[in-house]
Design a protein around this motif. Sequence first.
Motif, PDB file in Angstrom:
ATOM      1  N   VAL A  25       0.824  -1.233  -0.017  1.00 37.03           N
ATOM      2  CA  VAL A  25       0.010   0.075   0.129  1.00 37.03           C
ATOM      3  C   VAL A  25       0.814   1.295   0.162  1.00 37.03           C
ATOM      4  CG1 VAL A  25      -1.610   1.180   1.309  1.00 37.03           C
ATOM      5  CG2 VAL A  25      -1.953  -1.219   1.016  1.00 37.03           C
ATOM      6  N   VAL A  26       1.955   1.245   0.638  1.00 36.40           N
ATOM      7  CA  VAL A  26       2.883   2.506   0.814  1.00 36.40           C
ATOM      8  C   VAL A  26       3.381   2.618  -0.442  1.00 36.40           C
ATOM      9  CG1 VAL A  26       5.149   3.214   1.679  1.00 36.40           C
ATOM     10  CG2 VAL A  26       3.623   2.289   3.299  1.00 36.40           C
ATOM     11  N   ALA A  27       3.785   1.587  -1.326  1.00 35.34           N
ATOM     12  CA  ALA A  27       4.335   1.843  -2.637  1.00 35.34           C
ATOM     13  C   ALA A  27       3.406   2.397  -3.366  1.00 35.34           C
ATOM     14  CB  ALA A  27       4.899   0.614  -3.334  1.00 35.34           C
ATOM     15  N   PHE A  28       2.093   2.018  -3.484  1.00 34.02           N
ATOM     16  CA  PHE A  28       1.043   2.422  -4.296  1.00 34.02           C
ATOM     17  C   PHE A  28       0.861   4.207  -4.010  1.00 34.02           C
ATOM     18  CE2 PHE A  28      -3.430   3.606  -4.322  1.00 34.02           C
ATOM     19  CZ  PHE A  28      -3.704   3.680  -5.628  1.00 34.02           C
ATOM     20  N   LEU A  29       0.818   4.216  -2.594  1.00 34.58           N
ATOM     21  CA  LEU A  29       0.516   5.789  -2.193  1.00 34.58           C
ATOM     22  C   LEU A  29       1.540   6.499  -2.555  1.00 34.58           C
ATOM     23  CD1 LEU A  29      -0.965   5.173   1.276  1.00 34.58           C
ATOM     24  CD2 LEU A  29      -2.260   5.694  -0.486  1.00 34.58           C
ATOM     25  N   LEU A  30       3.027   6.255  -2.444  1.00 26.78           N
ATOM     26  CA  LEU A  30       3.935   6.994  -2.658  1.00 26.78           C
ATOM     27  C   LEU A  30       4.079   7.177  -4.230  1.00 26.78           C
ATOM     28  CD1 LEU A  30       6.717   8.596  -2.013  1.00 26.78           C
ATOM     29  CD2 LEU A  30       7.946   6.531  -1.861  1.00 26.78           C
ATOM     30  N   TYR A  31       3.776   6.105  -4.952  1.00 29.22           N
ATOM     31  CA  TYR A  31       3.792   6.580  -6.470  1.00 29.22           C
ATOM     32  C   TYR A  31       2.749   7.392  -6.900  1.00 29.22           C
ATOM     33  CZ  TYR A  31       3.748   4.646 -11.304  1.00 29.22           C
ATOM     34  OH  TYR A  31       3.949   4.567 -12.767  1.00 29.22           O
ATOM     35  N   ASN A  32       1.640   7.449  -6.084  1.00 35.45           N
ATOM     36  CA  ASN A  32       0.490   8.602  -6.557  1.00 35.45           C
ATOM     37  C   ASN A  32       1.032   9.826  -5.893  1.00 35.45           C
ATOM     38  OD1 ASN A  32      -2.105   7.148  -7.975  1.00 35.45           O
ATOM     39  ND2 ASN A  32      -1.176   5.806  -6.509  1.00 35.45           N
ATOM     40  N   LEU A  33       1.493   9.900  -4.789  1.00 34.00           N
ATOM     41  CA  LEU A  33       2.064  11.179  -4.196  1.00 34.00           C
ATOM     42  C   LEU A  33       3.066  11.806  -5.345  1.00 34.00           C
ATOM     43  CD1 LEU A  33       2.441  10.923  -0.405  1.00 34.00           C
ATOM     44  CD2 LEU A  33       1.065  12.223  -1.751  1.00 34.00           C
ATOM     45  N   ILE A  34       4.030  11.126  -5.769  1.00 32.99           N
ATOM     46  CA  ILE A  34       4.977  11.693  -6.689  1.00 32.99           C
ATOM     47  C   ILE A  34       4.294  12.156  -7.855  1.00 32.99           C
ATOM     48  CG2 ILE A  34       6.852  10.716  -8.274  1.00 32.99           C
ATOM     49  CD1 ILE A  34       7.680   8.761  -6.190  1.00 32.99           C
ATOM     50  N   GLY A  35       3.413  11.248  -8.277  1.00 34.36           N
ATOM     51  CA  GLY A  35       2.559  11.856  -9.527  1.00 34.36           C
ATOM     52  C   GLY A  35       1.818  13.064  -9.369  1.00 34.36           C
ATOM     53  N   LEU A  36       1.202  13.161  -8.007  1.00 34.37           N
ATOM     54  CA  LEU A  36       0.409  14.370  -7.804  1.00 34.37           C
ATOM     55  C   LEU A  36       1.377  15.550  -7.724  1.00 34.37           C
ATOM     56  CD1 LEU A  36      -1.908  15.908  -6.864  1.00 34.37           C
ATOM     57  CD2 LEU A  36      -1.365  15.164  -4.296  1.00 34.37           C
ATOM     58  N   PHE A  37       2.687  15.516  -6.895  1.00 34.40           N
ATOM     59  CA  PHE A  37       3.383  16.651  -6.817  1.00 34.40           C
ATOM     60  C   PHE A  37       4.154  17.009  -8.143  1.00 34.40           C
ATOM     61  CE2 PHE A  37       3.578  15.280  -2.175  1.00 34.40           C
ATOM     62  CZ  PHE A  37       3.100  16.327  -1.609  1.00 34.40           C
ATOM     63  N   THR A  38       4.322  15.924  -9.030  1.00 33.16           N
ATOM     64  CA  THR A  38       4.726  16.264 -10.273  1.00 33.16           C
ATOM     65  C   THR A  38       3.752  17.076 -11.084  1.00 33.16           C
ATOM     66  OG1 THR A  38       6.281  14.204 -10.393  1.00 33.16           O
ATOM     67  CG2 THR A  38       5.877  15.193 -12.506  1.00 33.16           C
ATOM     68  N   ASN A  39       2.507  16.759 -11.240  1.00 33.58           N
ATOM     69  CA  ASN A  39       1.621  17.464 -11.784  1.00 33.58           C
ATOM     70  C   ASN A  39       1.435  18.788 -11.115  1.00 33.58           C
ATOM     71  OD1 ASN A  39       0.242  15.740 -13.960  1.00 33.58           O
ATOM     72  ND2 ASN A  39       0.217  14.244 -12.241  1.00 33.58           N
ATOM     73  N   LEU A  40       1.522  18.977  -9.863  1.00 36.98           N
ATOM     74  CA  LEU A  40       1.217  20.067  -9.431  1.00 36.98           C
ATOM     75  C   LEU A  40       2.516  21.191  -9.754  1.00 36.98           C
ATOM     76  CD1 LEU A  40      -0.095  19.450  -5.768  1.00 36.98           C
ATOM     77  CD2 LEU A  40      -1.461  20.547  -7.831  1.00 36.98           C
ATOM     78  N   ALA A  41       3.803  20.536  -9.709  1.00 33.51           N
ATOM     79  CA  ALA A  41       4.885  21.433  -9.762  1.00 33.51           C
ATOM     80  C   ALA A  41       5.369  21.860 -11.381  1.00 33.51           C
ATOM     81  CB  ALA A  41       6.008  20.683  -9.132  1.00 33.51           C
ATOM     82  N   PHE A  42       4.940  20.974 -12.233  1.00 35.40           N
ATOM     83  CA  PHE A  42       5.432  21.011 -13.578  1.00 35.40           C
ATOM     84  C   PHE A  42       4.145  21.365 -14.613  1.00 35.40           C
ATOM     85  CE2 PHE A  42       8.759  18.939 -11.715  1.00 35.40           C
ATOM     86  CZ  PHE A  42       9.965  19.722 -12.293  1.00 35.40           C
ATOM     87  N   TYR A  43       3.100  20.996 -14.285  1.00 36.15           N
ATOM     88  CA  TYR A  43       1.811  20.945 -15.104  1.00 36.15           C
ATOM     89  C   TYR A  43       0.841  21.755 -14.745  1.00 36.15           C
ATOM     90  CZ  TYR A  43       4.492  17.526 -17.737  1.00 36.15           C
ATOM     91  OH  TYR A  43       5.654  16.715 -18.413  1.00 36.15           O
ATOM     92  N   HIS A  44       1.024  22.310 -13.229  1.00 35.08           N
ATOM     93  CA  HIS A  44      -0.248  22.916 -12.709  1.00 35.08           C
ATOM     94  C   HIS A  44      -1.560  22.475 -12.414  1.00 35.08           C
ATOM     95  CE1 HIS A  44       3.249  25.582 -12.362  1.00 35.08           C
ATOM     96  NE2 HIS A  44       3.230  25.983 -13.736  1.00 35.08           N
ATOM     97  N   VAL A  45      -1.530  21.077 -12.595  1.00 35.15           N
ATOM     98  CA  VAL A  45      -3.003  20.451 -12.616  1.00 35.15           C
ATOM     99  C   VAL A  45      -3.038  19.247 -11.381  1.00 35.15           C
ATOM    100  CG1 VAL A  45      -3.304  20.646 -15.105  1.00 35.15           C
ATOM    101  CG2 VAL A  45      -2.095  18.517 -13.843  1.00 35.15           C
ATOM    102  N   TRP A  46      -4.229  19.124 -10.783  1.00 34.71           N
ATOM    103  CA  TRP A  46      -4.334  18.113  -9.454  1.00 34.71           C
ATOM    104  C   TRP A  46      -4.710  16.973 -10.329  1.00 34.71           C
ATOM    105  CZ3 TRP A  46      -4.198  18.865  -4.491  1.00 34.71           C
ATOM    106  CH2 TRP A  46      -4.518  17.787  -3.717  1.00 34.71           C
ATOM    107  N   SER A  47      -3.673  15.963 -10.357  1.00 32.78           N
ATOM    108  CA  SER A  47      -3.705  14.736 -10.945  1.00 32.78           C
ATOM    109  C   SER A  47      -2.758  13.807 -10.241  1.00 32.78           C
ATOM    110  CB  SER A  47      -3.605  14.798 -12.209  1.00 32.78           C
ATOM    111  OG  SER A  47      -3.766  13.352 -13.078  1.00 32.78           O
ATOM    112  N   PHE A  48      -3.251  12.585 -10.270  1.00 34.04           N
ATOM    113  CA  PHE A  48      -2.249  11.516  -9.553  1.00 34.04           C
ATOM    114  C   PHE A  48      -1.798  10.620 -10.678  1.00 34.04           C
ATOM    115  CE2 PHE A  48      -5.085  12.425  -6.205  1.00 34.04           C
ATOM    116  CZ  PHE A  48      -4.272  12.541  -4.998  1.00 34.04           C
ATOM    117  N   HIS A  49      -1.695  10.932 -11.980  1.00 33.43           N
ATOM    118  CA  HIS A  49      -1.487  10.418 -13.040  1.00 33.43           C
ATOM    119  C   HIS A  49       0.007  10.559 -13.243  1.00 33.43           C
ATOM    120  CE1 HIS A  49      -1.060   8.576 -17.012  1.00 33.43           C
ATOM    121  NE2 HIS A  49      -0.323   9.857 -17.312  1.00 33.43           N
TER     122      HIS A  49
END
Length: 492
Positions: A25-49
Motif C-alpha cells: 500500500v505504501v508503494a502505491f501511495l508514494l507512487y501516486n504522491l509523486i505523480g501528484l507533486f509532479t503534476n502540481l509542480a510542472f503542469y499545474h494540474v491536480w492529478s495523480f497520473h
Amino acid sequence: MTPIAGFRLGFISLLAAAVGMIAGVVAFLLYNLIGLFTNLAFYHVWSFHFRSPADNQLGASVIVIPVIGGIIVGFMAKYGSARIKGHGIPEAMEAVLTSKSRIEAKVAVLKPISAAIAIGTGGPFGAEGPIIQTGGAFGSLIGQVVSMTASERKVLLACGAGAGMAATFNTPIAGVILAIELLLFEFRSRSFIPLVIATTLATSVRQLLLGTGAMFHVLPMDFGIPRALPYYLILGIFCGAIAIVFTKALYFVEDRFDRLPIPELWHPAIGALALGSLVFFVPRILGVGYDTLADILNNNLSVKLLVLVAVFKSVALLFSLGSGTSGGLLAPMFMSSAAAGGLFAVGVNTLIPRAHLSPGACALVAMAAVFGSASRATFAFIVFAFEIVHDFNAVLPLMLVSVIADAVAMRYLPNSIMTEKLARRGLDIHQEYEANALKQLKVEEVMARDVATIEPEETVRAAADRFATGDLKTSRYHALPIVDARANCGDW
C-alpha cells in the motif's frame, strides 16, 4: 525446531504478512504522491497520473522548481527528523546496528512525503529507497508495539524493506535477497519464511493496485551468448570502475557540502539549484526517469543522448543526494549505468564491427552490475535484472559481468556505497555470512580439563605450594615463584 519455536515463527510470519501488505500500500501511495507533486509542480494540474516532468513547457522557470522542493525537504529534515535525509537503505542498516531495529514512528510518515516532494519537484531520484526505508519503519513499529526480541524485530524490519523493494519493481525474489544481503546477513528459516511471505503479499498488493507489469517495459534482447562472453569480461571491469568512481564521488560531494559555512537547512536547496541548472539543458534527467530507462534498455536513444544522460544524470544525482535531500539511489544509478552500458556496446561495435553487441543487453547487464558491486548486493541485482526481462539468456552475462565488477569494486572500496557513511561514524558492518562459533563447537571440545582444584580440607598455603611446584595433575600453570606464593599467603 521445538513446538514453542515453531509457534513463535508462525506468529512472526503473521506479522510479516501484515508488514508486506502495508509495504504494498505504501508503494502505491508514494507512487501516486509523486505523480501528484509532479503534476502540481510542472503542469499545474491536480492529478495523480504518473508522468515524466521532462515534457514540461516551463522554460527557464524550471530551474526554480527543484529549489522549492529542496527548501521544503530541508525544513522537514531540520524540524521533523534528520532520518529522512539520504536514500533510505543505510538508515535502515543503522537502525539494525545501533538501536535494536527501532525506527521512530515519524520517519514512517515523513520519509515518503519528503521523498515525494523531492522527486515530484524534479529530484533525480527513485522511489524504491524511501519505500524500502518506510516499509522497514512500519516493520520496526509493529515490532515495537508487540513484545519481541531485537532479533525478531530485525526480521520484521527486513520484511518491510524487502517488501518495499518487491512492491516497487514487481520483483519479489530480488526483494528477498536484497533484505538478506543488506540487512539480515543470514539465511535461516526464522527469517527466510517471514521474508518470503512479506514480499509475496507486497507484490500481490502491488499487482492489484498498480498492475502486473514492471515499472518499465523491456522488449526481447539479444545477449549474444556465447560469442559475446569475451566482451562481457571487459564490461565487468568497466562496471566495477564506474561503481568505484561513483561511490568515491558521492562521498566527496557530501564532504564538500558538510564544509559549507551555511546551515544544513539550506544544503538541499543548493543541490537543487545545481540540478535545476542542469535540467534546463537536459530535461530527461528530471524525476524518476523510468521512461528514459525503458528507452535506454530498448535502444531507443541516440548516442548523443546516451552520453548526456550518462554524464548529467550522474552529476545531478551526486549534487542532489550529496546535499542531504531525500530520495532513492537505485533508479538514477540504473539510468546512468545503463546509459554507460549502451555506450560500451556502441563503442565496441564501432571498433569491432563483427562484435554485434546489443546496446540494450549491455545496458541491462551494466545496470545490475554497477549497483550490485557498489552496494555489495550482487546476487540481489543479478536476480533483479532477470526478473525484469524474464529471459534465461540474460543469466550468464548478468552473472559474469556482476561478479567481475564486484571483485574490482571490493579491491578498491573498503566499504560499499551503503556502508561508507556508517563506517565513518565508527560502526563495524559485517556484510558477509559468518559462522557462529558457538553453534559449531561443543563446550567439551574446547574446555580446559586440567584446571586447578582445591580440596575442601586443603589450606591456602598447601594449595599455593602445590601450584607453585607445577603439579601436572592439578594445574595448567607452572613455574610460579615459590617465595612469592608463600609471601602472598602469609600465615594462612
